[in-house]
Design a protein around this motif. Sequence first.
Motif, PDB file in Angstrom:
ATOM      1  N   ARG A  28      97.056  41.419  25.275  1.00  0.00           N
ATOM      2  CA  ARG A  28      97.632  40.302  26.026  1.00  0.00           C
ATOM      3  C   ARG A  28      97.399  40.459  27.527  1.00  0.00           C
ATOM      4  NH1 ARG A  28     103.835  40.905  27.275  1.00  0.00           N
ATOM      5  NH2 ARG A  28     102.813  42.655  28.316  1.00  0.00           N
ATOM      6  N   PHE A  32      95.360  37.449  28.967  1.00  0.00           N
ATOM      7  CA  PHE A  32      96.094  36.414  29.700  1.00  0.00           C
ATOM      8  C   PHE A  32      96.243  36.727  31.183  1.00  0.00           C
ATOM      9  CE2 PHE A  32      98.678  35.164  25.672  1.00  0.00           C
ATOM     10  CZ  PHE A  32      97.531  34.590  25.136  1.00  0.00           C
ATOM     11  N   PRO A  45     106.250  44.710  32.100  1.00  0.00           N
ATOM     12  CA  PRO A  45     107.691  44.914  32.008  1.00  0.00           C
ATOM     13  C   PRO A  45     108.142  45.691  30.778  1.00  0.00           C
ATOM     14  CG  PRO A  45     107.123  42.638  31.563  1.00  0.00           C
ATOM     15  CD  PRO A  45     105.895  43.286  32.074  1.00  0.00           C
ATOM     16  N   THR A  97     101.863  33.551  20.405  1.00  0.00           N
ATOM     17  CA  THR A  97     102.551  33.016  21.585  1.00  0.00           C
ATOM     18  C   THR A  97     103.276  31.721  21.251  1.00  0.00           C
ATOM     19  OG1 THR A  97     100.866  33.983  23.017  1.00  0.00           O
ATOM     20  CG2 THR A  97     102.240  32.239  23.960  1.00  0.00           C
ATOM     21  N   GLY A 100     106.340  32.330  19.092  1.00  0.00           N
ATOM     22  CA  GLY A 100     107.452  32.876  19.866  1.00  0.00           C
ATOM     23  C   GLY A 100     108.124  31.815  20.726  1.00  0.00           C
ATOM     24  N   LEU A 101     107.322  30.993  21.377  1.00  0.00           N
ATOM     25  CA  LEU A 101     107.883  29.955  22.243  1.00  0.00           C
ATOM     26  C   LEU A 101     108.715  28.966  21.448  1.00  0.00           C
ATOM     27  CD1 LEU A 101     104.854  29.249  24.592  1.00  0.00           C
ATOM     28  CD2 LEU A 101     107.023  30.318  25.222  1.00  0.00           C
ATOM     29  N   THR A 107     112.383  32.932  25.404  1.00  0.00           N
ATOM     30  CA  THR A 107     111.001  33.258  25.749  1.00  0.00           C
ATOM     31  C   THR A 107     110.431  32.112  26.570  1.00  0.00           C
ATOM     32  OG1 THR A 107     110.076  32.243  23.747  1.00  0.00           O
ATOM     33  CG2 THR A 107     110.620  34.582  23.636  1.00  0.00           C
ATOM     34  N   GLN A 108     109.476  32.427  27.406  1.00  0.00           N
ATOM     35  CA  GLN A 108     108.854  31.386  28.212  1.00  0.00           C
ATOM     36  C   GLN A 108     107.394  31.729  28.429  1.00  0.00           C
ATOM     37  OE1 GLN A 108     110.145  32.339  32.555  1.00  0.00           O
ATOM     38  NE2 GLN A 108     111.957  32.575  31.263  1.00  0.00           N
ATOM     39  N   THR A 109     106.626  30.702  28.776  1.00  0.00           N
ATOM     40  CA  THR A 109     105.201  30.927  28.982  1.00  0.00           C
ATOM     41  C   THR A 109     105.006  31.885  30.143  1.00  0.00           C
ATOM     42  OG1 THR A 109     105.000  29.087  30.498  1.00  0.00           O
ATOM     43  CG2 THR A 109     104.688  28.605  28.193  1.00  0.00           C
ATOM     44  N   PRO A 110     104.026  32.753  30.013  1.00  0.00           N
ATOM     45  CA  PRO A 110     103.789  33.755  31.051  1.00  0.00           C
ATOM     46  C   PRO A 110     103.484  33.111  32.395  1.00  0.00           C
ATOM     47  CG  PRO A 110     102.331  34.074  29.140  1.00  0.00           C
ATOM     48  CD  PRO A 110     103.092  32.835  28.916  1.00  0.00           C
TER      49      PRO A 110
ATOM     50  N   ARG B   5     112.934  44.086  24.286  1.00  0.00           N
ATOM     51  CA  ARG B   5     112.024  44.496  25.336  1.00  0.00           C
ATOM     52  C   ARG B   5     112.452  44.125  26.743  1.00  0.00           C
ATOM     53  NH1 ARG B   5     107.203  46.014  22.890  1.00  0.00           N
ATOM     54  NH2 ARG B   5     106.948  45.008  20.892  1.00  0.00           N
ATOM     55  N   ARG B   6     113.528  43.469  26.914  1.00  0.00           N
ATOM     56  CA  ARG B   6     113.895  43.025  28.253  1.00  0.00           C
ATOM     57  C   ARG B   6     112.766  42.296  28.953  1.00  0.00           C
ATOM     58  NH1 ARG B   6     114.909  47.388  26.776  1.00  0.00           N
ATOM     59  NH2 ARG B   6     113.408  48.871  27.588  1.00  0.00           N
ATOM     60  N   SER B   7     112.076  41.473  28.215  1.00  0.00           N
ATOM     61  CA  SER B   7     110.996  40.692  28.802  1.00  0.00           C
ATOM     62  C   SER B   7     110.945  39.384  28.047  1.00  0.00           C
ATOM     63  CB  SER B   7     109.678  41.448  28.655  1.00  0.00           C
ATOM     64  OG  SER B   7     108.599  40.540  28.527  1.00  0.00           O
ATOM     65  N   PRO B   8     110.819  38.269  28.732  1.00  0.00           N
ATOM     66  CA  PRO B   8     110.844  36.970  28.049  1.00  0.00           C
ATOM     67  C   PRO B   8     109.504  36.589  27.456  1.00  0.00           C
ATOM     68  CG  PRO B   8     110.645  36.648  30.398  1.00  0.00           C
ATOM     69  CD  PRO B   8     110.674  38.138  30.184  1.00  0.00           C
ATOM     70  N   CYS B   9     108.570  37.507  27.418  1.00  0.00           N
ATOM     71  CA  CYS B   9     107.239  37.183  26.917  1.00  0.00           C
ATOM     72  C   CYS B   9     107.292  36.866  25.429  1.00  0.00           C
ATOM     73  CB  CYS B   9     106.294  38.340  27.152  1.00  0.00           C
ATOM     74  SG  CYS B   9     104.700  38.141  26.314  1.00  0.00           S
ATOM     75  N   PRO B  10     106.745  35.718  25.036  1.00  0.00           N
ATOM     76  CA  PRO B  10     106.786  35.347  23.625  1.00  0.00           C
ATOM     77  C   PRO B  10     105.989  36.293  22.732  1.00  0.00           C
ATOM     78  CG  PRO B  10     105.425  33.821  24.888  1.00  0.00           C
ATOM     79  CD  PRO B  10     106.115  34.692  25.876  1.00  0.00           C
ATOM     80  N   VAL B  11     104.940  36.882  23.260  1.00  0.00           N
ATOM     81  CA  VAL B  11     104.190  37.846  22.451  1.00  0.00           C
ATOM     82  C   VAL B  11     105.055  39.073  22.198  1.00  0.00           C
ATOM     83  CG1 VAL B  11     102.163  39.335  22.350  1.00  0.00           C
ATOM     84  CG2 VAL B  11     101.982  37.067  23.367  1.00  0.00           C
ATOM     85  N   CYS B  13     108.295  39.434  22.380  1.00  0.00           N
ATOM     86  CA  CYS B  13     109.478  39.178  21.547  1.00  0.00           C
ATOM     87  C   CYS B  13     109.117  38.942  20.087  1.00  0.00           C
ATOM     88  CB  CYS B  13     110.263  37.992  22.094  1.00  0.00           C
ATOM     89  SG  CYS B  13     111.011  38.329  23.696  1.00  0.00           S
ATOM     90  N   THR B  14     107.993  38.299  19.850  1.00  0.00           N
ATOM     91  CA  THR B  14     107.556  38.123  18.464  1.00  0.00           C
ATOM     92  C   THR B  14     107.233  39.474  17.836  1.00  0.00           C
ATOM     93  OG1 THR B  14     106.676  35.932  18.962  1.00  0.00           O
ATOM     94  CG2 THR B  14     105.866  37.000  16.966  1.00  0.00           C
TER      95      THR B  14
END
Lengths: 116, 116
Positions: A28, A32, A45, A97, A100-101, A107-110, B5-11, B13-14
């Motif tokens: 990723r 990305f 992170p 992605t 997850g969204l 979750t949010q888009t990077p 993960r303390r990160s909002p990344c959809p990848v 979190c999935t």
Amino acid sequence: MNQPRRSPCPVSCTLDLIGDRWTLLVIRDMMFFGKQRFEEFLESPEGISTNILANRLRLLEEAGLVKKQPYSNHSRRMNYQLTEKGESLRPVLKVITLWGLKHLPDTQTPDRPQSS
Amino acid sequence: MNQPRRSPCPVSCTLDLIGDRWTLLVIRDMMFFGKQRFEEFLESPEGISTNILANRLRLLEEAGLVKKQPYSNHSRRMNYQLTEKGESLRPVLKVITLWGLKHLPDTQTPDRPQSS
DNA sequence: CGGGATCCGTCTTGATACTG
DNA sequence: CAGTATCAAGACGGATCCCG
């Protein structure tokens, strides 16, 4: 990382390559966010540790998904880039992605998505 | 299995849900092979062990991807089925399958694919 | 008999310290 | 900066046991 599975299942064999906690996150970051250097991956992170990162980069190189090159002749800086085979995982990252969204709140888009 | 993960990344979190060695294989067995019982999952060629399988089924249930029901009133047989949320992972499994078939030699389409 | 839980030895993972 | 060495903690595999 993952032992071979003695099964010709494409899901099983693909997971031998990318079915762990970290590998797809490194991909990723390359795909990305355009990251290419060891230190850049460490900054994500999720906080991958150095030995795991080194291990995953080596496995990805062995699998032909990533190629490693010296940044320049007179530098120890290394450069990790996706090969064509590595790039071919883009649809996988993309569908993950999107899932997850859609299905995971918070979750949010990077920030800098470079996905096509 | 996987810590948040303390990160909002959809990848990221999935992958907290499905980014391990076994979870997607259980989902594959449900989705492509229609397996629903503990013992059926044990029969897959990858050879998951009973404690790991029990753990993954519980985590999948907690994540809302799988629902567990008694087979009938007077039996301890349990029935594991994908929820709608679990079914929504089909595109993920599909793209992984296609990637494996295209890029990994020695993989082949499963015997009884029920994928749409 | 089906669906686990538990125990134990081994292998893997990961955080940290350290090195060229 | 880009890793390697070390070592503790956790995950896993397999056997066994348990419970209805």
